[in-house]
Each structure stands twice: as structure tokens, then as C-alpha cells.
Design an enzyme around this catalytic site. Structure first.
Site, mmCIF file in Angstrom:
data_model
loop_
_atom_site.group_PDB
_atom_site.id
_atom_site.type_symbol
_atom_site.label_atom_id
_atom_site.label_comp_id
_atom_site.label_asym_id
_atom_site.label_seq_id
_atom_site.Cartn_x
_atom_site.Cartn_y
_atom_site.Cartn_z
ATOM 1 N N LYS A 22 72.719 15.840 49.674
ATOM 2 C CA LYS A 22 72.652 17.266 49.320
ATOM 3 C C LYS A 22 71.224 17.752 49.135
ATOM 4 C CE LYS A 22 77.300 18.008 47.741
ATOM 5 N NZ LYS A 22 78.240 18.457 46.740
ATOM 6 N N LYS B 106 84.018 21.993 52.481
ATOM 7 C CA LYS B 106 84.043 23.418 52.168
ATOM 8 C C LYS B 106 82.743 24.083 52.596
ATOM 9 C CE LYS B 106 86.358 22.899 47.725
ATOM 10 N NZ LYS B 106 85.541 21.981 46.913
ATOM 11 N N LYS C 199 82.247 14.662 57.488
ATOM 12 C CA LYS C 199 83.391 14.899 56.608
ATOM 13 C C LYS C 199 83.827 16.360 56.675
ATOM 14 C CE LYS C 199 83.149 15.234 52.027
ATOM 15 N NZ LYS C 199 83.137 15.038 50.566
HETATM 16 P P1 AMP Z 1 85.100 18.579 46.946
HETATM 17 O O1 AMP Z 1 85.688 19.491 47.964
HETATM 18 O O2 AMP Z 1 83.897 17.858 47.450
HETATM 19 O O3 AMP Z 1 84.917 19.220 45.593
HETATM 20 O O4 AMP Z 1 86.160 17.396 46.734
HETATM 21 C C1 AMP Z 1 87.320 17.516 45.939
HETATM 22 C C2 AMP Z 1 88.232 16.320 46.151
HETATM 23 O O5 AMP Z 1 88.710 16.290 47.503
HETATM 24 C C3 AMP Z 1 87.571 14.949 45.912
HETATM 25 O O6 AMP Z 1 88.497 14.066 45.304
HETATM 26 C C4 AMP Z 1 87.232 14.480 47.292
HETATM 27 O O7 AMP Z 1 87.224 13.079 47.385
HETATM 28 C C5 AMP Z 1 88.356 15.074 48.138
HETATM 29 N N1 AMP Z 1 87.858 15.401 49.494
HETATM 30 C C6 AMP Z 1 86.924 16.347 49.810
HETATM 31 N N2 AMP Z 1 86.728 16.393 51.144
HETATM 32 C C7 AMP Z 1 87.562 15.454 51.683
HETATM 33 C C8 AMP Z 1 87.819 15.022 53.017
HETATM 34 N N3 AMP Z 1 87.198 15.569 54.067
HETATM 35 N N4 AMP Z 1 88.729 14.053 53.195
HETATM 36 C C9 AMP Z 1 89.365 13.504 52.141
HETATM 37 N N5 AMP Z 1 89.167 13.855 50.866
HETATM 38 C C10 AMP Z 1 88.281 14.821 50.627
#
Ligand code: AMP
Ligand code: TRP
Length: 332
Positions: free
Chosen positions: A111, A197, A194
Site C-alpha cells: 500500500k 475494492k 487480487k
Molecule cells: P477488505 O476488502 O480488504 O477490507 O477485506 C475484507 C475481507 O474480505 C477480509 O477478510 C479479506 O481477507 C477478504 N477479501 C478481500 N478481498 C478478497 C479476495 N479478492 N478474495 C478473497 N477474500 C477477500
């Protein structure tokens, strides 16, 4: 009965990666565990969101939790900032965390990029706040996607450092729950990145609130290659986009990816994509509709979060008193 805690940042619309990697597993865990699910708005501040948008995304994320199947009557769903103990404990734990440990965090490196000196302190301390989120409730299990494993290991190390420093066995080490069904979903535009968002391309992800036509369009446009679907996953090793789509199909249908490969061996992507789009619509459609219903009634939605926050605050306050006492902070 264990206690689980997890959270998602309210920085944008949740996508099927969040659903398959996180939310769906929380739903499956709620029967055997006491659940605390926060919307980590303090973590989101590291990216400087617009205040009105932050409020809206906080409600949107809470609605997604509930629409995905987390029962707000049985679990605490609340914004992280509603329980001030998270920030307080974060400072106390920061004093137990060597910089060397933080320097190893790959998410910070990703990041912050090349401009490390311009990254804010919050982004650097992010994993300490995450440790506080978990330890303040003495959560026993933390369900997260693979990408958060390193942060969870750090939370365990910090808990151990605290115990060691004060000669106590106060914090139990939280167990990561990186479930077999928790898929790592990649971008629809680049099978090596990955699904996120924060990706600038809307076509890289499917949001939980996308309408059916948008879902179908995004899947149609998803990057693939001209080769037919191979016989085995191993035979497609060099084709990350193809493997990702098969992985999404497999996760949604709760089958091993190899079964999906076998089912479509020799097929081109067009019919496969049609079936995949339908599968996504069947799963996401009801969640999207329930989210819309919840967001149309913010009084009830905020009420759920208020009740959740009250319960969480009570748990947190008791633990904070004990921590202050252990550390010798005079209570007057
Ligand atoms: P975040 O969107 O980074 O706040 O992630 C929130 C939750 O979603 C966390 O538990 C991440 O591990 C899971 N997560 C986020 N992006 C992915 C993805 N592309 N595939 C699987 N899990 C994800
Ligand atoms: N860092 C997590 C993510 O980006 C979100 C998070 C914050 C979290 N605090 C947490 C996850 C505590 C589990 C437990 O996905």
C-alpha cells in the site's frame, strides 16, 4: 463456544471476493460461535475517505453483513469507532510492538509503494489496531481471507509480547480460521491481482449490489484466453484468468475446482461464462435485494448497530479495566 471477531473496511461496495473469502464463512460459523462483526471505519481512515461517503459505506457494509446472512439478533454488528476501547488498546499494544515486526508487513509495503516516507502512521500501525480489535474481546477465532494471515500472526505475537512483558497469561492467542471454503478471488481483468475494492476498473470485480445485467456483462467481458477449458487444473497453470473463473464457479457451487474443470473440459469460455453468470446472479441477487430493503430503512439498520455496539462496549470495558490494572495505569 468460541468467540469470533472479524471486520471489513467500509471503503467501497463489497464484492464477491469479500463474500466468498469472508462473509459466507462468517455466516457458516455463527451457529457454533458468539460473533462480533465490526465495520472497521478507523482502519478506513488510513485512506482519507470523504466523511459523507464513509458514513454511507459504513451502513452499506452493515447491510451487506446482514443480507449475506449474519443474524443481527444473535451477533454484534457495529462500527469499530463505536467502541472507543479499540483505539485505546491499540496504543497500549503499540508500546509492546517492535518496529521490526511492522517492517515485515507485506500489506504496508504494497500500500505504501515507493513513497514510504509519505505513507501515514495509521497505515503503518494498521496491524496493531487490528490486533486490538481482536484482543479487546479475547476473541478465540478470527475468520479472514488468506491475505490477512500475516496480520493475524502479528496479533498473536503482540498478545504473546504483552503476556511476557507483564508475566501474565492474560491474552489467549487468537486462532486464524482460514477456511478451506475461503476462496482467494482474483481480478476479472488480471488473474494475478487480487479482486479489490480499490481497483480502478469496475470490470475487475462483481459488487454485491450489481444488477443482473451488469453481472452478466462483467462476466462476458472478463479476461480469458482463446484455448478451451483444460482437463485438469494443473494443465491450466499458466492461465491465471481461466483458473480464477473456475475457482469462482467452484466456490459458488461448493465443489472442488477440479470437478468444474472436468465438467467443462474441452468447452470454450462462452457457454461456461453463461453458466457462471447465472450462478452468480442466483447467489448475489437475493443478497442485493435484501441490502436494498435494509438501506431503505436506516433507522432499523442503525438500531441493529446500536444494539451490537452496546453489547461490544460492555465486553470491551471489562477487559480494558483488567488491562489497565495489569499495566499499572492508575484508575482514579
Ligand atoms: P477488505 O476488502 O480488504 O477490507 O477485506 C475484507 C475481507 O474480505 C477480509 O477478510 C479479506 O481477507 C477478504 N477479501 C478481500 N478481498 C478478497 C479476495 N479478492 N478474495 C478473497 N477474500 C477477500
Ligand atoms: N485488515 C482487515 C482487512 O483488510 C480488516 C480487519 C480489521 C480485520 N480488523 C480486523 C479482520 C480484525 C479480522 C479481525 O481485511
Amino acid at each position: 463456544m468460541g468467540r469470533i471477531l472479524s471486520g471489513v473496511q467500509p471503503t467501497g461496495s463489497l464484492h464477491i471476493g469479500n463474500y466468498l473469502g469472508a462473509l459466507r464463512n462468517w455466516v457458516r460459523l455463527q451457529d457454533e460461535h458468539e460473533g462480533l462483526f465490526c465495520i472497521v471505519d478507523l482502519h478506513a481512515l488510513t485512506t482519507h475517505p470523504d466523511p459523507a461517503e464513509l458514513r454511507a459505506w459504513t451502513r452499506n457494509t452493515a447491510a451487506a453483513y446482514i443480507a449475506a446472512g449474519i443474524d443481527p439478533h444473535k451477533n454484534a454488528i457495529f462500527p469499530q469507532s463505536a467502541v472507543t476501547g479499540h483505539s485505546e488498546l491499540s496504543w497500549l499494544l503499540a508500546c509492546q510492538t517492535p518496529l521490526g515486526w511492522l517492517n515485515r508487513m507485506t500489506q504496508f509495503k504494497e500500500k505504501a509503494g515507493k513513497k514510504k516516507d509519505q505513507a501515514n502512521l495509521g497505515l503503518y500501525a494498521y496491524p496493531v489496531l487490528m490486533a486490538a480489535d481482536i484482543l479487546i474481546y479475547k476473541a478465540t477465532h478470527v475468520p479472514v481471507g488468506e491475505d490477512q494471515k500475516q496480520h493475524l500472526e502479528l496479533a498473536r505475537d503482540i498478545a504473546g509480547a504483552f503476556n511476557h512483558q507483564y508475566g501474565v497469561n492474560y491474552f489467549k492467542l487468537p486462532e486464524p480460521l482460514i477456511m478451506e471454503t475461503a476462496a482467494r478471488i482474483m481480478s476479472l481483468r488480471d488473474g494475478t491481482a487480487k479482486m479489490s475494492k480499490s481497483d480502478i476498473s469496475e470490470y475487475s470485480r462483481i459488487h454485491l449490489n450489481d444488477d443482473n445485467d451488469t453481472i452478466a456483462l462483467k462476466i462476458r467481458k472478463a479476461k480469458t484466453d482463446p484455448e478451451p477449458i483444460g482437463e485438469t487444473l494443473e494443465s491450466m497453470e499458466e492461465r491465471p484468468e481461466a483458473i480464477n473463473l473456475i475457482g469462482i464457479f467452484a466456490a459458488l457451487s461448493d465443489k472442488p475446482p477440479q470437478d468444474i474443470c472436468s465438467q467443462y473440459t474441452g468447452s470454450t469460455f462462452a457457454p461456461f461464462k453463461n453458466d457462471l453468470a447465472q450462478l452468480i446472479i442466483d447467489t448475489i441477487g437475493p443478497i442485493r435485494d435484501e441490502m436494498t430493503r435494509l438501506l431503505d430503512d436506516p433507522v432499523t439498520l442503525d438500531g441493529y448497530m446500536k444494539t451490537g455496539a452496546e453489547h461490544a462496549r460492555q465486553l470491551a470495558a471489562g477487559h480494558m479495566e483488567e488491562v489497565y490494572d495489569i499495566m499499572g495505569l492508575l484508575r482514579v
